[in-house]
Write a protein that holds these residues in place. Structure first.
Motif, PDB file in Angstrom:
ATOM      1  N   ALA A  73       0.819  -1.218   0.000  1.00  0.00           N
ATOM      2  CA  ALA A  73       0.000   0.000   0.000  1.00  0.00           C
ATOM      3  C   ALA A  73       0.850   1.264   0.000  1.00  0.00           C
ATOM      4  CB  ALA A  73      -0.960  -0.006   1.191  1.00  0.00           C
ATOM      5  N   SER A  74       2.162   1.123   0.216  1.00  0.00           N
ATOM      6  CA  SER A  74       3.037   2.306   0.167  1.00  0.00           C
ATOM      7  C   SER A  74       3.055   2.910  -1.243  1.00  0.00           C
ATOM      8  CB  SER A  74       4.459   1.930   0.590  1.00  0.00           C
ATOM      9  OG  SER A  74       5.007   1.017  -0.330  1.00  0.00           O
ATOM     10  N   MET A  75       2.576   2.142  -2.231  1.00  0.00           N
ATOM     11  CA  MET A  75       2.501   2.674  -3.603  1.00  0.00           C
ATOM     12  C   MET A  75       1.570   3.895  -3.674  1.00  0.00           C
ATOM     13  SD  MET A  75       4.641   0.996  -5.228  1.00  0.00           S
ATOM     14  CE  MET A  75       4.467   1.452  -6.943  1.00  0.00           C
ATOM     15  N   ARG A  83      10.915  -2.287   0.178  1.00  0.00           N
ATOM     16  CA  ARG A  83       9.689  -2.629   0.884  1.00  0.00           C
ATOM     17  C   ARG A  83      10.017  -3.246   2.230  1.00  0.00           C
ATOM     18  NH1 ARG A  83       8.276  -0.244  -2.593  1.00  0.00           N
ATOM     19  NH2 ARG A  83       6.969  -0.642  -4.392  1.00  0.00           N
ATOM     20  N   GLU A  84       9.149  -2.949   3.203  1.00  0.00           N
ATOM     21  CA  GLU A  84       9.184  -3.706   4.450  1.00  0.00           C
ATOM     22  C   GLU A  84       8.608  -5.082   4.149  1.00  0.00           C
ATOM     23  OE1 GLU A  84      10.424  -2.776   7.343  1.00  0.00           O
ATOM     24  OE2 GLU A  84      10.994  -0.814   6.561  1.00  0.00           O
ATOM     25  N   ILE A 129       0.185  -6.436   7.469  1.00  0.00           N
ATOM     26  CA  ILE A 129       0.672  -5.669   6.312  1.00  0.00           C
ATOM     27  C   ILE A 129      -0.525  -5.052   5.573  1.00  0.00           C
ATOM     28  CG2 ILE A 129       0.654  -7.702   4.787  1.00  0.00           C
ATOM     29  CD1 ILE A 129       3.170  -6.632   3.469  1.00  0.00           C
ATOM     30  N   ASP A 130      -0.323  -3.856   5.014  1.00  0.00           N
ATOM     31  CA  ASP A 130      -1.344  -3.214   4.173  1.00  0.00           C
ATOM     32  C   ASP A 130      -0.955  -3.398   2.715  1.00  0.00           C
ATOM     33  OD1 ASP A 130      -3.019  -2.282   6.131  1.00  0.00           O
ATOM     34  OD2 ASP A 130      -2.101  -0.301   6.252  1.00  0.00           O
ATOM     35  N   ARG A 142     -10.506  -1.533   2.784  1.00  0.00           N
ATOM     36  CA  ARG A 142     -11.114  -0.209   2.573  1.00  0.00           C
ATOM     37  C   ARG A 142     -10.871   0.205   1.132  1.00  0.00           C
ATOM     38  NH1 ARG A 142      -8.248   3.710   6.344  1.00  0.00           N
ATOM     39  NH2 ARG A 142     -10.008   5.013   5.774  1.00  0.00           N
ATOM     40  N   LEU A 143     -11.712   1.110   0.635  1.00  0.00           N
ATOM     41  CA  LEU A 143     -11.502   1.616  -0.718  1.00  0.00           C
ATOM     42  C   LEU A 143     -10.209   2.429  -0.752  1.00  0.00           C
ATOM     43  CD1 LEU A 143     -15.025   2.849  -1.853  1.00  0.00           C
ATOM     44  CD2 LEU A 143     -13.830   0.777  -2.548  1.00  0.00           C
ATOM     45  N   ALA A 144      -9.347   2.154  -1.713  1.00  0.00           N
ATOM     46  CA  ALA A 144      -8.060   2.849  -1.796  1.00  0.00           C
ATOM     47  C   ALA A 144      -8.264   4.353  -1.967  1.00  0.00           C
ATOM     48  CB  ALA A 144      -7.240   2.278  -2.949  1.00  0.00           C
ATOM     49  N   ARG A 145      -9.341   4.728  -2.677  1.00  0.00           N
ATOM     50  CA  ARG A 145      -9.560   6.164  -2.893  1.00  0.00           C
ATOM     51  C   ARG A 145      -9.873   6.884  -1.582  1.00  0.00           C
ATOM     52  NH1 ARG A 145     -15.155   6.378  -6.427  1.00  0.00           N
ATOM     53  NH2 ARG A 145     -16.550   5.671  -4.812  1.00  0.00           N
TER      54      ARG A 145
END
Lengths: 93, 185
Positions: free
Chosen positions: A22-24, A44-45, A51-52, A80-83
């Motif tokens: 999700a860090s992207m 990356r971790e 992890i997300d 959850r919605l990424a937006r």
């Protein structure tokens, strides 16, 4: 294994594609420099635990999700919605 | 000049009837509507005014006579049975999809058992009641599944895989019919 899509409800894992950490979502400024971009793109971790990740519900509603899961127990802890996540990040500055 | 022949997606493949379940093609105008940012309510208003249908909530369909509107994904609905009114294009991205999809209707008591072999989603009454729709996986194909009546189901896949859909539905139909026959023997 099932992921609970915020739009569609519980859906089978085969409807989803994992799209990376999700860090992207935390995309640096275009002029942030090579060091920052190298960090964003390649490092990356890799935790044993929670992890997300970004998952795409491509074989369903088409939404991008931030899915929280445990890499040790394979438990899906939430989606959850990424937006929405991105909006919160923007609002928080 | 090249003379092209207009053919529906499942032309020559349907209808099929096995053990009381009938599969037939639906040929009707189809348009995708995606409201511009913040224009959901405006699209709902325009839809109601032009076509008499309400904008469906996620996983739902709405109907008004011949016209229906199916939820089709995040910020995405499909208008079926009528060419979209020009007013809709002011508040949403409108694309004609009439020839892009293969739509089939499956009618019969065993239809649910037939679909259960092809899709991972829960097809029971509690999860998918009449009027509910789902974008899902149909034998590895990206599609849409809608319950339009107690024993009436609508299946949509891309036109390019129409033949595969008919093959998979027929194979599943024959298996379900075979099991029923074995049990009654």
């Amino acid at each position: 294994m099932k992921i609970s899509c915020p739009i569609c409800g519980d859906r089978d894992i085969r409807e989803f594609t994992c799209m990376g950490h999700a860090s992207m979502l935390n995309r640096p400024d275009p002029h942030a420099g090579a060091k920052v971009w190298n960090e964003y793109l390649h490092n990356r971790e890799n935790p044993a635990g929670v992890i997300d990740e970004l998952w795409w519900h491509g074989q369903g509603c088409g939404a991008w999700l931030v899915v929280t899961r445990n890499t040790v127990t394979h438990e899906i802890l939430g989606a959850r919605l990424a937006r929405d996540v991105k909006k919160e990040m923007r609002d928080a500055g | 000049m090249v003379k092209l022949i207009a053919k529906s997606a499942a032309e020559g493949l349907l209808p099929v009837e096995v053990a009381g379940v009938r599969v037939e093609e639906i040929v009707a105008p189809l348009a995708s509507l995606s409201p511009f940012q913040g224009q959901d309510a405006a699209l709902g208003k325009a839809l109601k005014k032009a076509h008499g249908v309400v904008l469906p909530k996620a996983g739902q369909i709405t109907q008004a006579g011949e016209v229906s509107c199916h939820w089709f994904g995040l910020n995405h609905v499909m208008l079926m049975g009528a060419a979209p009114d020009a007013s809709l294009a002011k508040v949403a991205a409108v694309t004609d999809q009439s020839d892009a999809w293969c739509r089939v209707r499956m009618t019969g008591e065993a239809a649910r058992d037939v679909l259960a072999r092809l899709t991972p989603i829960d097809l029971r009454d509690a999860a998918l009641p009449v009027g509910a729709t789902a974008r899902t996986d149909i034998q590895h194909m990206s599609g849409a599944l809608t319950r339009v009546g107690e024993d009436v189901w609508e299946v949509m896949v891309f036109r390019s895989v129409a033949r595969t859909l008919v093959h998979d539905l027929t194979t599943s139909l024959e298996t379900v019919a075979g099991i029923a026959e074995m049990r009654s023997a």
